[in-house]
Design an enzyme around this catalytic site. Structure first.
Site, PDB file in Angstrom:
ATOM      1  N   HIS A 148       0.822  -1.209   0.000  1.00 51.14           N
ATOM      2  CA  HIS A 148       0.000   0.000   0.000  1.00 51.14           C
ATOM      3  C   HIS A 148       0.856   1.258   0.000  1.00 51.14           C
ATOM      4  CE1 HIS A 148       0.807   0.636   4.285  1.00 51.14           C
ATOM      5  NE2 HIS A 148       0.336  -0.565   4.568  1.00 51.14           N
ATOM      6  N   CYS A 167       3.116  -4.913   6.522  1.00 52.76           N
ATOM      7  CA  CYS A 167       2.831  -4.621   5.113  1.00 52.76           C
ATOM      8  C   CYS A 167       4.070  -4.077   4.408  1.00 52.76           C
ATOM      9  CB  CYS A 167       1.696  -3.603   5.009  1.00 52.76           C
ATOM     10  SG  CYS A 167       0.116  -4.217   5.640  1.00 52.76           S
TER      11      CYS A 167
END
EC number: 2.-.-.-
Length: 192
Positions: A148, A167
């Site tokens: 992301h 992430c």
């Protein structure tokens, strides 16, 4: 180098990458710089030039070199440097809350255009082996691992340290380009 963030943004950026996860109350708001040196992140003006219609069928993430590379077959189509990981970047993610980024072979198995972070591509962690190992240790393997951009509403320079809970983070311009180049089902190999 430390980055000073507004209090509301600190809570957002330190929250789990998973949509809807509660914000951990035990994390420090201003963590020290990452232990692994990194190249500067690609600037939006230096995005890779990719021919129209080309799509990636494989992603390689090299954690030690901090690069994410898109391939079409054996041809490299784009490379992004200075990517960021979980607060504990060394080693394979094994349990929920360990703040490690997984290592191994996975797939992009979904996308969220309304994520709390600028766009997000879901990585298929945990796989069967990850679940079995965590279960053997009496723990939860965690999940909701994404590629992301920056936290929504964050308008300062790209966060220049490891800040996610597992992430892979890039600039908003980089994830916007990756979003267009990577279809669901694309294989992703995350190397130590």
């Amino acid at each position: 180098m430390r980055i000073k963030l507004p209090c509301a943004l600190i809570a957002m950026s330190l929250a789990a990458c998973a949509e809807g996860q509660p914000i951990p109350q035990t994390q420090e708001a201003d963590k020290p710089a990452m232990a692994i040196p990194a190249a500067p992140a690609t600037s939006p003006t230096s995005l890779p030039v990719v021919a129209d219609g080309v799509k990636a069928n494989r992603i390689i993430v090299d954690k030690s070199d901090r690069v994410l590379i898109l391939y079409d077959g054996d041809t490299e189509i784009a490379r992004y440097s200075g990517i960021r990981f979980g607060d504990a970047p060394a080693g394979h993610k094994q349990f929920e809350g360990d703040e490690k980024t997984p290592e191994g072979e996975y797939r992009i198995n979904g996308r969220n255009p309304a994520s709390r972070y600028h766009l997000s591509l879901r990585i298929s962690y945990p796989n069967a082996a990850d679940r079995a190992y965590a279960k053997s240790q009496g723990k939860d393997p965690g999940g909701d691992i994404f590629i992301h951009g920056q936290p929504n509403g964050y308008n300062d320079p790209v966060i220049a340290r490891d800040w996610t809970d597992g992430c892979i983070a890039l600039s908003n311009a980089e994830i916007a380009q990756i979003w267009k180049l990577v279809p669901d089902g694309t294989k992703i190999i995350i190397q130590p």
